[in-house]
Design a protein around this motif. Structure first.
Motif, mmCIF file in Angstrom:
data_model
loop_
_atom_site.group_PDB
_atom_site.id
_atom_site.type_symbol
_atom_site.label_atom_id
_atom_site.label_comp_id
_atom_site.label_asym_id
_atom_site.label_seq_id
_atom_site.Cartn_x
_atom_site.Cartn_y
_atom_site.Cartn_z
ATOM 1 N N VAL A 1 11.726 0.043 0.892
ATOM 2 C CA VAL A 1 11.998 1.131 -0.044
ATOM 3 C C VAL A 1 13.068 2.042 0.542
ATOM 4 O O VAL A 1 12.993 2.419 1.721
ATOM 5 C CB VAL A 1 10.719 1.946 -0.329
ATOM 6 N N ILE A 2 14.065 2.402 -0.285
ATOM 7 C CA ILE A 2 15.178 3.235 0.176
ATOM 8 C C ILE A 2 15.341 4.403 -0.786
ATOM 9 O O ILE A 2 15.598 4.203 -1.993
ATOM 10 C CB ILE A 2 16.481 2.414 0.254
ATOM 11 N N ASP A 3 15.211 5.629 -0.264
ATOM 12 C CA ASP A 3 15.407 6.846 -1.048
ATOM 13 C C ASP A 3 15.720 7.968 -0.069
ATOM 14 O O ASP A 3 15.116 8.038 1.008
ATOM 15 C CB ASP A 3 14.158 7.177 -1.870
ATOM 16 N N LEU B 1 2.182 1.714 -1.772
ATOM 17 C CA LEU B 1 2.295 0.283 -1.510
ATOM 18 C C LEU B 1 1.252 -0.190 -0.505
ATOM 19 O O LEU B 1 0.685 -1.280 -0.654
ATOM 20 C CB LEU B 1 3.707 -0.053 -1.018
ATOM 21 N N GLU B 2 1.002 0.617 0.507
ATOM 22 C CA GLU B 2 -0.003 0.219 1.499
ATOM 23 C C GLU B 2 -1.403 0.212 0.902
ATOM 24 O O GLU B 2 -2.203 -0.696 1.182
ATOM 25 C CB GLU B 2 0.073 1.158 2.704
ATOM 26 N N ILE B 3 -1.708 1.206 0.055
ATOM 27 C CA ILE B 3 -3.005 1.227 -0.624
ATOM 28 C C ILE B 3 -3.155 0.012 -1.525
ATOM 29 O O ILE B 3 -4.251 -0.554 -1.666
ATOM 30 C CB ILE B 3 -3.164 2.531 -1.452
ATOM 31 N N SER B 4 -2.025 -0.447 -2.088
ATOM 32 C CA SER B 4 -2.043 -1.592 -3.006
ATOM 33 C C SER B 4 -2.012 -2.923 -2.268
ATOM 34 O O SER B 4 -1.984 -3.985 -2.907
ATOM 35 C CB SER B 4 -0.855 -1.506 -3.974
ATOM 36 N N GLY B 5 -1.986 -2.880 -0.943
ATOM 37 C CA GLY B 5 -2.075 -4.115 -0.166
ATOM 38 C C GLY B 5 -0.747 -4.709 0.261
ATOM 39 O O GLY B 5 -0.710 -5.819 0.801
ATOM 40 N N ASP C 1 7.642 8.718 1.452
ATOM 41 C CA ASP C 1 6.273 8.790 1.961
ATOM 42 C C ASP C 1 5.269 8.422 0.867
ATOM 43 O O ASP C 1 4.279 7.705 1.128
ATOM 44 C CB ASP C 1 5.976 10.202 2.481
ATOM 45 N N ALA C 2 5.540 8.894 -0.352
ATOM 46 C CA ALA C 2 4.652 8.587 -1.479
ATOM 47 C C ALA C 2 4.689 7.093 -1.806
ATOM 48 O O ALA C 2 3.650 6.459 -2.056
ATOM 49 C CB ALA C 2 5.051 9.410 -2.697
ATOM 50 N N TYR C 3 5.923 6.514 -1.783
ATOM 51 C CA TYR C 3 6.051 5.072 -2.027
ATOM 52 C C TYR C 3 5.281 4.277 -0.975
ATOM 53 O O TYR C 3 4.572 3.327 -1.282
ATOM 54 C CB TYR C 3 7.531 4.656 -1.973
#
Length: 423
Positions: free
Chosen positions: A11-13, A26-30, A20-22
């Motif tokens: 992710v690039i922003d 993504l980590e919560i979603s596996g 941090d939100a991304y």
């Protein structure tokens, strides 16, 4: 900074809170994710066979999303990129898709939409990388050699084999043109379909080619020497290829095989210029064995080992002088001729350029003068076979002066001309 193949989403922003939100989402979603705020670092973190998906913002200082997309596509046109854009920038997002982005999402980002796109595109990318790995292994096993020409050929094959584009395969007889054609077919999306070979001189009319096309539908047609087909048939093939391109629907992939320079065939009015254009958009030029001399011995050992395995016998020792002779030979029959020589060697026959012996030469253990007379003729004759009648080489190998060698040859009625290479 580097990124390994375990990372599935990059992710690039430029907004730290956003990345941090991304990352958390993504980590919560596996997903195994990596998030960065500096787009200029992205290229150093990627490579051609990276098996993940890139998610990037459109507007960033230092490097815009569109500029980054262009650089990523230069690294690998198939690297999947999802663009994130602000409200009202739909035309720019559409332009990004036209330039190679997989899809785009608008801010404020809806997590379910992002996850749905990742669920859709990540397995496709990972399957593609698995196919590339399989192709790379197959190419290395079938197209043996570490010469720069062969390394580049294998790279070229891995770049286009997974597509269904028509190709032109050029090279002399025996270099492996059919091996390349079959590999391109087997590893493409049409690999489960039929594979048909047709020679141009067997196509007497357009109806002959049409029947071959029908038989090869859903697969590949290996078309040998297309310049030998009637010009009306070549024109029909041009229309067929144009229609496939216009409809973006590949019914038959054409793998055209030619010997010699196709440009010369165009100049001689044998090959239609428009057909050459269609077929030559991707060209494979298979080098001759003479052009990749350093591959001769690895190929010989490979074919010898392969033959011995089939015969369930041990690989015989190879005399160094014989290996030197193999390296010096020009191999007009290319890999096919070398394979034939290796197969004969496996069964105990030394053959080179038309000459045959019933067993490999044994290593000389002492100068010729110390050998018994009954063995002398055979030793000299074997050496003449080995070095194709070249007296200097025979003299050096047998550790005997040229003058003395000529006297011994005269004694045994041996003529060096009878051992010259015949091509």
């Amino acid at each position: 900074m580097t990124i390994n193949n375990d990372i599935e989403v990059l992710v690039i922003d430029d907004d730290q809170d956003v990345v941090d939100a991304y990352q958390q989402l993504l980590e919560i979603s596996g997903y195994k994710a990596c998030a960065i705020t500096d787009p200029t670092l992205a290229l150093s973190m990627l490579h051609r066979n990276w098996p993940g998906v890139i998610v990037t913002d459109m507007y960033m200082p230092g490097l815009s999303g569109m500029e980054l997309l262009e650089q990523i596509k230069a690294l690998d046109p198939d690297l999947p990129v999802i663009m994130i854009t602000g409200h009202g920038d739909i035309p720019m997002a559409v332009d990004a898709v036209r330039k190679g982005a997989l899809d785009f999402l608008q801010k404020p980002l809806q997590p379910n939409e992002l996850l749905a796109l990742l669920d859709k595109h990540l397995p496709v990318r990972q399957q593609q990388i698995a196919q590339r790995a399989s192709l790379t292994q197959s190419a290395a096993e079938l197209l043996i050699g570490d010469s720069p020409l062969m390394v580049r050929l294998r790279e070229q094959i891995t770049e286009v084999a997974l597509t269904t584009k028509d190709v032109l395969i050029e090279g002399a007889h025996g270099v492996g043109r059919h091996t390349v054609a079959r590999l391109l077919h087997q590893k493409s999306d049409l690999g489960d379909g039929p594979y048909l070979t047709t020679a141009g001189d067997s196509v007497q009319c357009t109806a002959d080619l049409q029947r071959s096309m029908i038989a090869a539908r859903g697969g590949s047609l290996c078309l040998m020497h297309p310049q030998d087909m009637p010009q009306e048939t070549q024109k029909w093939l041009c229309r067929f290829l144009l229609e496939q391109e216009r409809l973006n629907k590949k019914e038959v992939r054409v793998l055209a095989v030619v010997e010699g320079a196709p440009e010369v065939q165009v100049e001689q009015d044998k090959l239609l210029p428009e057909l050459f254009y269609f077929l030559s958009q991707i060209r494979f030029q298979i080098p001759s064995l003479k052009q990749r001399n350093c591959d001769i011995l690895p190929l010989f050992r490979h074919f010898l080992k392969q033959s011995c395995q089939k015969l369930s016998k041990a690989v015989p020792l190879i005399d160094k002088a014989y290996l030197n002779t193999l390296s010096r030979y020009e191999w007009p029959g290319n890999v096919l001729e070398l394979k034939n020589v290796a197969e004969l060697y496996a069964i105990g026959i030394v053959k080179l350029a038309g000459q045959e012996r019933t067993k490999p030469l044994e290593q000389m253990s002492s100068p010729l003068d110390e050998l018994v007379d009954s063995y002398e003729k055979q030793v000299i004759e074997d050496a003449l076979y080995l070095f194709a009648g070249r007296i200097n080489d025979v003299s050096n190998y047998l550790q005997i002066p040229r003058k003395k060698l000529y006297l011994r040859m005269k004694k045994h009625n041996l003529d060096k001309a009878e051992y010259k290479v015949r091509t």
